[in-house]
Design a protein around this motif. Structure first.
Motif, PDB file in Angstrom:
ATOM      1  N   LEU A   1      62.866  12.426  43.498  1.00 37.51           N
ATOM      2  CA  LEU A   1      63.283  11.233  43.404  1.00 37.51           C
ATOM      3  C   LEU A   1      63.330  11.604  45.121  1.00 37.51           C
ATOM      4  CD1 LEU A   1      65.740  10.439  40.475  1.00 37.51           C
ATOM      5  CD2 LEU A   1      63.202   9.473  41.455  1.00 37.51           C
TER       6      LEU A   1
ATOM      7  N   SER B   1      60.340   9.476  47.065  1.00 35.55           N
ATOM      8  CA  SER B   1      59.939   8.430  47.338  1.00 35.55           C
ATOM      9  C   SER B   1      61.205   7.085  48.130  1.00 35.55           C
ATOM     10  CB  SER B   1      60.496   8.103  45.579  1.00 35.55           C
ATOM     11  OG  SER B   1      61.918   7.598  46.214  1.00 35.55           O
TER      12      SER B   1
ATOM     13  N   ALA C   1      61.682   5.220  37.352  1.00 35.49           N
ATOM     14  CA  ALA C   1      61.696   5.948  38.524  1.00 35.49           C
ATOM     15  C   ALA C   1      61.720   7.504  38.392  1.00 35.49           C
ATOM     16  CB  ALA C   1      63.129   5.877  39.354  1.00 35.49           C
TER      17      ALA C   1
ATOM     18  N   ARG D   1      58.548   4.715  41.558  1.00 36.24           N
ATOM     19  CA  ARG D   1      60.004   4.585  42.621  1.00 36.24           C
ATOM     20  C   ARG D   1      60.230   3.421  43.598  1.00 36.24           C
ATOM     21  NH1 ARG D   1      59.421  11.454  41.614  1.00 36.24           N
ATOM     22  NH2 ARG D   1      60.202  10.755  39.235  1.00 36.24           N
TER      23      ARG D   1
END
Length: 762
Positions: free
Chosen positions: A588, A591, A624, A630
Motif C-alpha cells: 500500500l 500508492s 485498495a 488505490r
C-alpha cells in the motif's frame, strides 16, 4: 343545426402535450369526428381545446382523444367541462396564449425518428444528408426553448424562417409529421454547418461532415456541436488516440462514452440484453452501460478496469451522418468540456476546448438550455439513471399527494441537480455537476430560474442539504432571506430515502424502512454518514442502524488515497506497528505520494481522524486492499472497479460481515480481508465483500423491522451496485429502488423539495 341542438366542451389537457405534434393531432381528430372549435397551447405547457357540434360528434371526438395520440405524447390529466356552444364554423389551431390555467410538462429533447432518418438517407428526398431534419415526433425541444409555450417564436428556430415549401407542409393538415410542427426546416431554410481548425480558421470543403469524419479516421480529435452541448469525437479503437485524449482532458481513468451507428455495431463491441436494447432505442437515447465483449475492437483505455462500456445510438441526423462516414462506425463521443466545468454550448468552445480539439464541427442554431447526455445502467435488471439529462429533463415526477407549498431545492454538492415543486409535482433540473466551481453554480441557478419562470413559481420555502459547508446550503440561505421564506435544511440520507419514496409512489402518511448507502453526507451527530438504516416518513426519520465508523486520516485526502483508510482502520484493530507490517506486505505504501512515511502518519493519526459510517469509504478500502484501485481519480472509481472485478466471482466461505448492536462491523472485516488476499482470488474476495455487505445491511433492516410490515426502500449512490442489492434482497426480500431519478446526489433535490413541501413550520 341551431345552437340549441349543439353540445360544447372545454378541455384542458396536461402531460407531455407541447412539442409532440399534439395540436395537429387534435385538429385531425376534430375533422374526423366533425366537431368545430379550436385548439391552442397555453403558457403553463398545457393545451386548451374547444369542441362543439352534435352530441354524437362530440362523443366521437372524446373517444378518439382517449384512445389515440401522437407517438411521443403522454396525457396526465384531461379536464372536460360542459359549456355553452359559441357557433364556431370550423376547427382551427389558434395562436398560443400566455395565460396559465394548469401547469404541464415542458417537452424534453427527442431522439431522431425512423421517418426523419429515412428521409436523410434517401437520395431522392429534399432532406438528403440534411443534418437537422426533424418533425412533430422528434428533434430538439427543451435544449432550444427560451420560454413556454412551445412555439417556434419561443425557440432557437425563430432565427430560421420557413421557406415556401416548408411553409406549405407546415400549413397542410394532411401532412402527418409536419403540420404545425414548430422545429421543422430543410437545407434551404434551416441551420448550416461548417468546419474550423484549432485556430478558428474555416476549412474549405464541400461537405463538413465527411471532412470531419475523414479527420477523425486520421486520428485527429474533433469537437462537434450537438443538441445540448459539444461532444469530443475521437477514434475509440486506437490506443494512441485515446491516450492522447486522456492527456489533453486531464482524465487519466474516467470512462469515455461511445456512440455506435446502429444495433449491429453495438453488438460488435458489447453484449446488450433485451432491456439494454430497449433503452438504447428509446426516444431518450441515453448512454447505456452494457457488458463489453472481450474481443471487441475497442481500446482498453476507453473504460479501464471496468466490465461495462457506456454506449449510445445517434440521436440526431448529424451524429448518424458523421458515424456513417467513419471506418469503425463507432467513436468516442464524450462531453465537450474542461474537467469539472459545464459542457460547452457556443462560441466559448473555441477557447475552452483549445488544446483538446484539433478541429470544430459547428452549426448556427443556438443551444439555449445546456443539457448533457443521460446515463442509465441496469441494477438487478432494473433501469437506474446515473445522470438525468437529455431526453429525461425537464420531465416531472408525480407524487401521490399535494404539497403544502411551492418549493425550490438546491440539491447537495457532487453530481448535483436542483428541483422545483408545486401541487403534486417535482421537476428536477437537468444534471449540473459538482458545485466546487463558479460556472456550475451559475448553471444550477440558471436552470432553476428557467423552471421558476416557465411554471410561474412562487416559492414559499427553499430547501438544501444540512451540510453547513456546502455552497448550495449557503445559496439556499441567501435566497430564502431575499424572499423572506424559511430555509429548510434536510439531512442528506433522509433526502435520499424521500426521493426514492416519492419516485415510487409511497403515500404521504406511510413509513418505510430506508437503506441509504453512498459516499458521504453530513450526519446529525456531526460525523460523516453513508451506510444508514432508518425508519423514515416524508417529514422525519429515526436512525436505527449504520456501518461501524472508520477513520479518514487527512479527511478528503483519504478519499483520494484509500490506503490511508486501510492503515488507520487496521491500526485501531492491531496498533500502528502491526498494521503497518500488513499494509507494507500489501504494497500500500507504493500508492501514496509520501510512501512509507505517509502510511505511518495515517496509521498513527487514526484515533483523532474524522470518522465515517460510509459504504463508499468501506468499498474504497476493500478495493485498495485487493489491489484493484488505490487512487481515486474520479468520483466512485474504487467502488466501480471493485464491482467490475467481482464479475464471475463466488462467495468465500467463513468471510462475513457481522452485525452487532445496530452496527455492521467493518473494521474487523477489513483486517480479515487483508489476511485472505494470499488465499483466495481477487474476484471471489471482491464478490464476497459486496454481497456480504448487502446481507449485513439486510440483517440490520430485518432487526429494525421486527414484526412490523413496511416497504424497504434503498437509495444513495451505492444503490446501483448489483452485488450489494443481491445481498440485500437475499435477507429482506422485495426492495424498492428509485424510479425515474438517480439514486445518487443527482436525485437528492427531489427529496429535499418534498420534505420542505410537506413539513410543518411557522
Amino acid at each position: 343545426m341551431g345552437l340549441k341542438a349543439r353540445r360544447a366542451v372545454l378541455i384542458r389537457i396536461t402531460g407531455l402535450v407541447q412539442g409532440v405534434g399534439f395540436r395537429p393531432f387534435i385538429h385531425r381528430i376534430a375533422r374526423r369526428s366533425g366537431v368545430r372549435g379550436y385548439v391552442k397551447n397555453l403558457g403553463g405547457s398545457e393545451v386548451e381545446v374547444w369542441a362543439e357540434g352534435a352530441d354524437g360528434a362530440v362523443r366521437r371526438f372524446l373517444e378518439l382523444l382517449e384512445h389515440e395520440r401522437p407517438p411521443p405524447a403522454e396525457l396526465d390529466e384531461v379536464n372536460v367541462i360542459e359549456v355553452e356552444p359559441r357557433g364556431y364554423r370550423e376547427f382551427r389551431i389558434l395562436r398560443s396564449g400566455r395565460q396559465v390555467t394548469r401547469r404541464s410538462q415542458i417537452p424534453p429533447d427527442i431522439g431522431v425518428c425512423e421517418h426523419c432518418l429515412r428521409e436523410v438517407l434517401d437520395p431522392s428526398s429534399r432532406w438528403y444528408r440534411y443534418a437537422f431534419n426533424s418533425c412533430a415526433w422528434c428533434g430538439p425541444r427543451f435544449s432550444m426553448m427560451y420560454s413556454t409555450p412551445y412555439d417556434r417564436e419561443n425557440t432557437a428556430m425563430r432565427a430560421f424562417p420557413l421557406c415556401d415549401e416548408c411553409r406549405r407542409e407546415y400549413s397542410d393538415p394532411d401532412n402527418l409529421r409536419r403540420f404545425h410542427a414548430q422545429g421543422i426546416s430543410c437545407p434551404r431554410c434551416g441551420p448550416k454547418l461548417w468546419l474550423l481548425d484549432g485556430r478558428g480558421r474555416e476549412i474549405a470543403c464541400e461537405d463538413p461532415i465527411r471532412e470531419a469524419a475523414r479527420l477523425v479516421d486520421e486520428g485527429f480529435i474533433v469537437a462537434v456541436k450537438g443538441v445540448g452541448g459539444f461532444h469530443i469525437a475521437a477514434l475509440a479503437s486506437d490506443d494512441d488516440v485515446v491516450a492522447e485524449l486522456r492527456r489533453r482532458k486531464h482524465r487519466p481513468q474516467k470512462p469515455f462514452a461511445i456512440m455506435a451507428l446502429d444495433l449491429e455495431v453495438v453488438g460488435r463491441i458489447a453484449r446488450p440484453c433485451e432491456k439494454h436494447v430497449e433503452l438504447l432505442c428509446s426516444p431518450q437515447r441515453p448512454i447505456v452501460l452494457v457488458p463489453k465483449r472481450e474481443e471487441a475492437p475497442v481500446s482498453e483505455l476507453v473504460a479501464p478496469g471496468l466490465a461495462e462500456i457506456g454506449v449510445m445510438l445517434p440521436y440526431t441526423p448529424l451524429h448518424y451522418l458523421l458515424l456513417m462516414e467513419t471506418r469503425d462506425k463507432f467513436l468516442i463521443m464524450t462531453s465537450g468540456n474542461r474537467r469539472g466545468l459545464p459542457i460547452c454550448t457556443g462560441v466559448e468552445a473555441l477557447e475552452e476546448l483549445k488544446g483538446i480539439a484539433d478541429y470544430f464541427l459547428l452549426h448556427n442554431r443556438e443551444i439555449v438550455n445546456r443539457v448533457d447526455d443521460s446515463v442509465v445502467r441496469l441494477t438487478d435488471g432494473i433501469p437506474q439513471l446515473l445522470r438525468r439529462a437529455r431526453g429525461y429533463a425537464p420531465r416531472w415526477i408525480r407524487v401521490p399527494f399535494k404539497l403544502e407549498r411551492e418549493v425550490i431545492a438546491l440539491g447537495a454538492h457532487l453530481s448535483n441537480a436542483g428541483a422545483v415543486a408545486f401541487e403534486d409535482r417535482v421537476i428536477p433540473t437537468q444534471y449540473v455537476g459538482d458545485m466546487d466551481c463558479l460556472e456550475n453554480v451559475e448553471f444550477l441557478l440558471s436552470a432553476l430560474k428557467f423552471l421558476e419562470e416557465c411554471y410561474k413559481l412562487s416559492a414559499k420555502a427553499i430547501a438544501s442539504d444540512a451540510h453547513p459547508g456546502y455552497v448550495t446550503t449557503r445559496l439556499a440561505a441567501s435566497k430564502a432571506s431575499q424572499l423572506g421564506v424559511p430555509h429548510i435544511r434536510v439531512q442528506h440520507h433522509h433526502a435520499h430515502i424521500v426521493s426514492a419514496m416519492a419516485s415510487v409512489g409511497i403515500q404521504a402518511d406511510e413509513e418505510v424502512l430506508g437503506v441509504a448507502i453512498d459516499g458521504a453526507g453530513y450526519g446529525a451527530d456531526g460525523k460523516i454518514w453513508g451506510g444508514e438504516v432508518m425508519v423514515a416518513s416524508y417529514t422525519g426519520y429515526e436512525r436505527v442502524g449504520h456501518l461501524e465508523y472508520i477513520p479518514l486520516p487527512g479527511g478528503d485526502r483519504a478519499t483520494i488515497y484509500p490506503a490511508r483508510i486501510v492503515a488507520a482502520t487496521l491500526s485501531l484493530e492491531l496498533g500502528p506497528e502491526h498494521a503497518l507490517k500488513i499494509c507494507e506486505k500489501l504494497g500500500l505504501h507504493h500508492s501514496l505520494p509520501g510512501g512509507r512515511a505517509e502510511l505511518a502518519l495515517a496509521a498513527r493519526s487514526a484515533p483523532s481522524a474524522p470518522q465515517a459510517s460510509s459504504v463508499g469509504r468501506f468499498l474504497d478500502a476493500a478495493s485498495a486492499i485487493l489491489g484493484i484501485c488505490r487512487e481515486r481519480t474520479y468520483e466512485g472509481e474504487p467502488a466501480m472497479k471493485l464491482e467490475a472485478a467481482a464479475r464471475g466471482g463466488g462467495l468465500v466461505g467463513g468471510l462475513k460481515l457481522e452485525v452487532e448492536d445496530g452496527r455492521v462491523v467493518v473494521r474487523e472485516y477489513l483486517l480479515r480481508l487483508a489476511e485472505a488476499v494470499d488465499e483466495h482470488s481477487v474476484k471471489d474476495l471482491a464478490y464476497t465483500t459486496q454481497v456480504r455487505l448487502g446481507e449485513a445491511l439486510g440483517l440490520l433492516a430485518r432487526e429494525a423491522l421486527g414484526d412490523a410490515h413496511m416497504p424497504v426502500v434503498v437509495s444513495g449512490g451505492a444503490a446501483v451496485n448489483d452485488y450489494i442489492i443481491k445481498g440485500l434482497k437475499k435477507t429482506v426480500g422485495k426492495l424498492l429502488l428509485p424510479r425515474g431519478i438517480p439514486p445518487g446526489d443527482g436525485g437528492i433535490a427531489v427529496g429535499q423539495a418534498v420534505v420542505a413541501g410537506l413539513s410543518f413550520f411557522e
